[in-house]
Design a protein around this motif. Structure first.
Motif, mmCIF file in Angstrom:
data_model
loop_
_atom_site.group_PDB
_atom_site.id
_atom_site.type_symbol
_atom_site.label_atom_id
_atom_site.label_comp_id
_atom_site.label_asym_id
_atom_site.label_seq_id
_atom_site.Cartn_x
_atom_site.Cartn_y
_atom_site.Cartn_z
ATOM 1 N N TYR A 55 -17.883 -19.742 26.690
ATOM 2 C CA TYR A 55 -18.487 -19.711 25.364
ATOM 3 C C TYR A 55 -19.528 -20.807 25.137
ATOM 4 O O TYR A 55 -20.633 -20.529 24.695
ATOM 5 N N ALA A 58 -22.540 -20.166 27.280
ATOM 6 C CA ALA A 58 -23.383 -19.061 26.827
ATOM 7 C C ALA A 58 -24.217 -19.459 25.610
ATOM 8 O O ALA A 58 -25.398 -19.121 25.518
ATOM 9 N N ALA A 62 -28.228 -19.466 25.538
ATOM 10 C CA ALA A 62 -28.980 -18.691 24.547
ATOM 11 C C ALA A 62 -30.006 -19.562 23.828
ATOM 12 O O ALA A 62 -31.064 -19.081 23.414
ATOM 13 N N PRO A 110 -13.663 -17.968 11.853
ATOM 14 C CA PRO A 110 -12.621 -16.933 11.935
ATOM 15 C C PRO A 110 -13.095 -15.580 11.418
ATOM 16 O O PRO A 110 -12.560 -14.556 11.826
ATOM 17 N N VAL A 112 -15.945 -14.018 11.991
ATOM 18 C CA VAL A 112 -17.085 -13.453 12.720
ATOM 19 C C VAL A 112 -17.005 -11.926 12.766
ATOM 20 O O VAL A 112 -15.948 -11.358 13.018
ATOM 21 N N GLY A 113 -18.114 -11.278 12.487
ATOM 22 C CA GLY A 113 -18.174 -9.823 12.558
ATOM 23 C C GLY A 113 -17.756 -9.145 11.264
ATOM 24 O O GLY A 113 -17.866 -7.936 11.132
ATOM 25 N N THR A 114 -17.241 -9.914 10.298
ATOM 26 C CA THR A 114 -16.913 -9.334 8.989
ATOM 27 C C THR A 114 -18.081 -9.618 8.040
ATOM 28 O O THR A 114 -19.175 -9.944 8.475
ATOM 29 N N GLN A 159 -30.443 -12.589 19.033
ATOM 30 C CA GLN A 159 -30.434 -11.791 20.264
ATOM 31 C C GLN A 159 -30.185 -10.349 19.851
ATOM 32 O O GLN A 159 -29.072 -9.843 20.000
ATOM 33 N N LYS A 162 -28.424 -7.616 22.226
ATOM 34 C CA LYS A 162 -27.037 -7.672 22.682
ATOM 35 C C LYS A 162 -26.074 -8.131 21.594
ATOM 36 O O LYS A 162 -24.995 -8.630 21.881
ATOM 37 N N SER A 164 -23.318 -8.950 19.319
ATOM 38 C CA SER A 164 -21.888 -8.641 19.342
ATOM 39 C C SER A 164 -21.296 -8.816 17.950
ATOM 40 O O SER A 164 -21.946 -9.330 17.042
ATOM 41 N N SER A 165 -20.057 -8.384 17.790
ATOM 42 C CA SER A 165 -19.346 -8.617 16.532
ATOM 43 C C SER A 165 -18.367 -9.770 16.667
ATOM 44 O O SER A 165 -17.545 -9.998 15.793
ATOM 45 N N THR A 166 -18.413 -10.451 17.798
ATOM 46 C CA THR A 166 -17.386 -11.450 18.065
ATOM 47 C C THR A 166 -17.951 -12.807 18.450
ATOM 48 O O THR A 166 -17.208 -13.772 18.561
ATOM 49 N N PHE A 167 -19.264 -12.913 18.671
ATOM 50 C CA PHE A 167 -19.795 -14.167 19.189
ATOM 51 C C PHE A 167 -21.173 -14.435 18.582
ATOM 52 O O PHE A 167 -22.193 -14.392 19.256
ATOM 53 N N ARG A 170 -23.518 -17.287 20.019
ATOM 54 C CA ARG A 170 -24.470 -16.932 21.073
ATOM 55 C C ARG A 170 -25.576 -16.024 20.561
ATOM 56 O O ARG A 170 -26.728 -16.129 20.985
ATOM 57 N N SER C 94 -21.924 -16.702 31.515
ATOM 58 C CA SER C 94 -22.798 -17.764 31.005
ATOM 59 C C SER C 94 -24.198 -17.643 31.572
ATOM 60 O O SER C 94 -25.187 -17.733 30.852
ATOM 61 N N GLU C 97 -27.357 -15.889 30.277
ATOM 62 C CA GLU C 97 -28.089 -16.366 29.099
ATOM 63 C C GLU C 97 -29.237 -17.315 29.439
ATOM 64 O O GLU C 97 -30.127 -17.520 28.626
ATOM 65 N N LYS C 259 -13.732 -3.606 15.984
ATOM 66 C CA LYS C 259 -14.984 -4.226 16.431
ATOM 67 C C LYS C 259 -14.944 -5.749 16.372
ATOM 68 O O LYS C 259 -15.571 -6.432 17.176
ATOM 69 N N ALA C 260 -14.229 -6.275 15.364
ATOM 70 C CA ALA C 260 -14.240 -7.727 15.150
ATOM 71 C C ALA C 260 -12.806 -8.200 14.918
ATOM 72 O O ALA C 260 -11.971 -7.442 14.418
ATOM 73 N N TYR C 261 -12.536 -9.446 15.279
ATOM 74 C CA TYR C 261 -11.184 -9.988 15.088
ATOM 75 C C TYR C 261 -10.733 -9.828 13.641
ATOM 76 O O TYR C 261 -9.590 -9.485 13.360
ATOM 77 N N SER C 275 -17.350 -10.365 23.519
ATOM 78 C CA SER C 275 -18.667 -10.860 23.898
ATOM 79 C C SER C 275 -18.870 -10.818 25.410
ATOM 80 O O SER C 275 -19.991 -10.836 25.891
ATOM 81 N N GLN C 285 -6.670 -14.717 14.532
ATOM 82 C CA GLN C 285 -6.349 -16.113 14.222
ATOM 83 C C GLN C 285 -4.989 -16.549 14.775
ATOM 84 O O GLN C 285 -4.375 -17.483 14.270
#
Lengths: 304, 304, 304
Positions: A55, A58, A62, A110, A112-114, A159, A162, A164-167, A170, C94, C97, C259-261, C275, C285
């Protein structure tokens, strides 16, 4: 006469042309010296990623991809996971040290993606904070003053290929910071926001002659750091030197109120206003948190 | 005649002026190329802070605030807490690799805020060490030779406005290093000191045909690293290949004396002179310290 | 006539000379601007050293000694010890990127000092990887395409005076990378190799309508990351939204495919393509690996 006139004109031309070279010279030199001596603005990371995974590699990649000259450093990648309040405190106590122009990329995220928004915050001391709108910037805004907040929505600073809904570190925060470091104005990240998320943080206070606060963080030494400011001690006219009683849940102990850890013998219990400018309790060269099982978030009471 | 004289003078002037531009040009270019190619001296951190708190973020910020062009890197922030001897060893084995001119800022500082002095040490190989006068520099001084020691007392190289009694890394050592990196001469930090604190470190030695030493550090692989130099093995004419007996307290085991970890099968016990140039015992791809509960500071005995 | 001719010649000379200065000027300025704006190529470390010892300090020093202008950063120093496959995965996710020209120095090297070769790999996207020939570069070569491999054998790019059998990061890989960063062509490191070591990594596959794969890594959050690509889900026409059954050894549990946590409540079990673009299972969490004792290397089965 005519010949001498021609001569004079020739000399004049010569002077003009001859001035031309040094002028360009000076301009170019100035430009070069300026661009050489102007450091790249710093991009400073703070995350709860830990350092075992790809993580942080990356997110830094980026950034370098957008700005190969980027100067990246970090505060911590070990904020307690998802702990926005601890992150806000650690950011506050570090950020104050950095020069104006520094760009902080903060990922304790916490949500991320929402629906929580990616934001860029400018404070009145000329620093920029990029990260999720979840309260992580509450304390630096409160301390340094809010200049403006922008929602990061411009796909050109992300970016987009690419996403993402989780990162978002990056895919959004890192690249956005990198674009700012190349001179993109903060206004181009997206629209202005009127407000931001803040967390409710009860202030420490005086109750029946006792100071009541909260453990904000247990540091890596096991020192137990509260949210108690010096002003509360001053209000009660407590001064250096005497013992103080400390109560955390069912655990009660006494500390010497001193200036430095080494002011009590090795193994001795002490309390002091530390480098974070809040009251902390500790064991000299020991680990108080482990010794008494004290945890961040607990209520702490100090009395004479 | 007169006209031709005027002409000659004009041409001479022209030549002088025309030489002037390229000369400035060359000088400026040289200056610029020089300042561009001269790297900022490195500022290298080593601390026992860990990386979860605001501490390393703050010390780096305090450096960047003084010198926004600073080039900061680090050896470790995980020296065992308050362990000056381990820190001295880790510093020695790293510092030897760095180029002359490097500035090390070292904070393993159990005595912060007490009478121990903040110092800057220059060694004969042209490197500078900044930190507390508690013995942490003993080994690099012994190895590289002492050029001079200065007590850091000049408030202009400190954060005088916020001086704490608990975080001299941020308030003294970091800023002092940053000022040096900007070209401030080391003499301006404060007065010359005649001596420095060193710790008594018993050397390994031969006793009754056995080599007796101490475990200096257990590394992150669980390899157990002693203070035993190759010369002691040579004195006893021990050479590569045979088994050696190792005794640490009540734990006794046998190791193969080899050159590389992979010279014994996975899981095999081995001893070798490692990259630190001292004798270490290990399990190939295993963790010897955990397997036998070996700790730094313990006495270690090697025999045939 | 003669006089006017002399005059014309003088003017011509003047023009030629006067052009000379701006020309040098432009050339030099271009050169300087170019060298100022051309960043040093990045040297990016990835190791299993941990950060408590002198190892990463020494490898960075060995690089700075060769190239004091080096720009060093890192992906991770916490790859699980000796775990080449995990390292290969972390490197892949990594490295993608980073900008072309980046030099990766990778040290996960259980075979150090044995016959395994030190190599430098160039991939088709213009990046360079330096490290042991033990499979660590398998995945980046597979993904980005192999341009050429060289065995590092030229003593001029190593620390020949202090060559150890235990720390090639410091004595070979770091210095070799530093020489490349100064412009030494990769061909000068040593001879071309025809092949390289790769590890056998079973691909995830569909068996009886189930997706069967392996846990590649457990990340620092306790998220459990597999080698299962999206294409397998697509083959089975599994789409976002429903529950999925997960089986790892004797542990069976159900996750929401999202899609997301944050798409499930805090504490909820979920699966997603993260990712890293592979399927992972997690607790929102929470720490799934700890909750159910899931470990890297275990077989994982997903079904509807």
């Amino acid at each position: 006469m005519i010949r001498s006139l021609i001569l004079k004109v020739a000399k004049l031309k010569f002077q003009v042309r001859n001035l031309f070279a040094p002028l360009i010279l000076l301009l170019l030199s100035g430009l070069i010296l300026f661009s050489c001596s102007q450091p790249q603005p710093l991009i400073i990371l703070m995350t709860d990623f830990g350092e075992k995974d790809f993580y942080i590699g990356a997110i830094k990649g980026a950034i370098y991809k957008v700005n190969p000259n980027a100067r990246i450093d970090y505060i911590s990648n070990y904020i307690s996971k998802f702990n926005v309040e601890e992150g806000a405190y650690t950011l506050l106590k570090s950020a104050v040290e950095y020069p104006a122009g520094t760009i902080f990329v903060v990922v304790v995220d916490p949500g991320v993606g929402t629906k929580r928004k990616p934001i860029a915050v400018k404070t009145n001391d000329g620093k920029i904070y990029i990260g999720p709108d979840n309260g992580i910037f509450s304390l630096v805004i409160e301390k340094f003053g809010l200049a403006a907040i922008f929602e990061i929505s411009n796909p050109d600073v992300m970016q987009k290929d690419k996403m993402s809904s989780t990162f978002h570190g990056r895919d959004i925060f890192g690249p956005a910071g990198a674009h700012l470091s190349r001179g993109v104005p903060i206004e181009q990240l997206g629209g202005v926001l009127a407000d931001y998320v803040r967390f409710d943080s009860e202030k420490a206070r005086i109750v029946d002659g006792k100071v009541v606060g909260k453990i904000v963080v247990v540091d890596d030494y096991g020192n137990v750091i509260s949210n108690i400011q010096k002003s509360l001690f001053e209000e009660l006219a407590w001064s250096l030197g005497g013992p103080l009683k400390v109560k955390v849940g069912s655990r009660e102990f006494s500390v010497e109120f001193v200036k430095a850890y080494g002011d009590v013998p090795t193994g001795g219990y002490l309390g002091l206003f530390g480098s974070g400018e809040v009251f902390e309790v500790a064991i000299n060269q020991g680990n108080l948190s482990k010794a008494l099982n004290l945890k961040s978030g607990e209520r702490i009471e100090i009395s004479k």
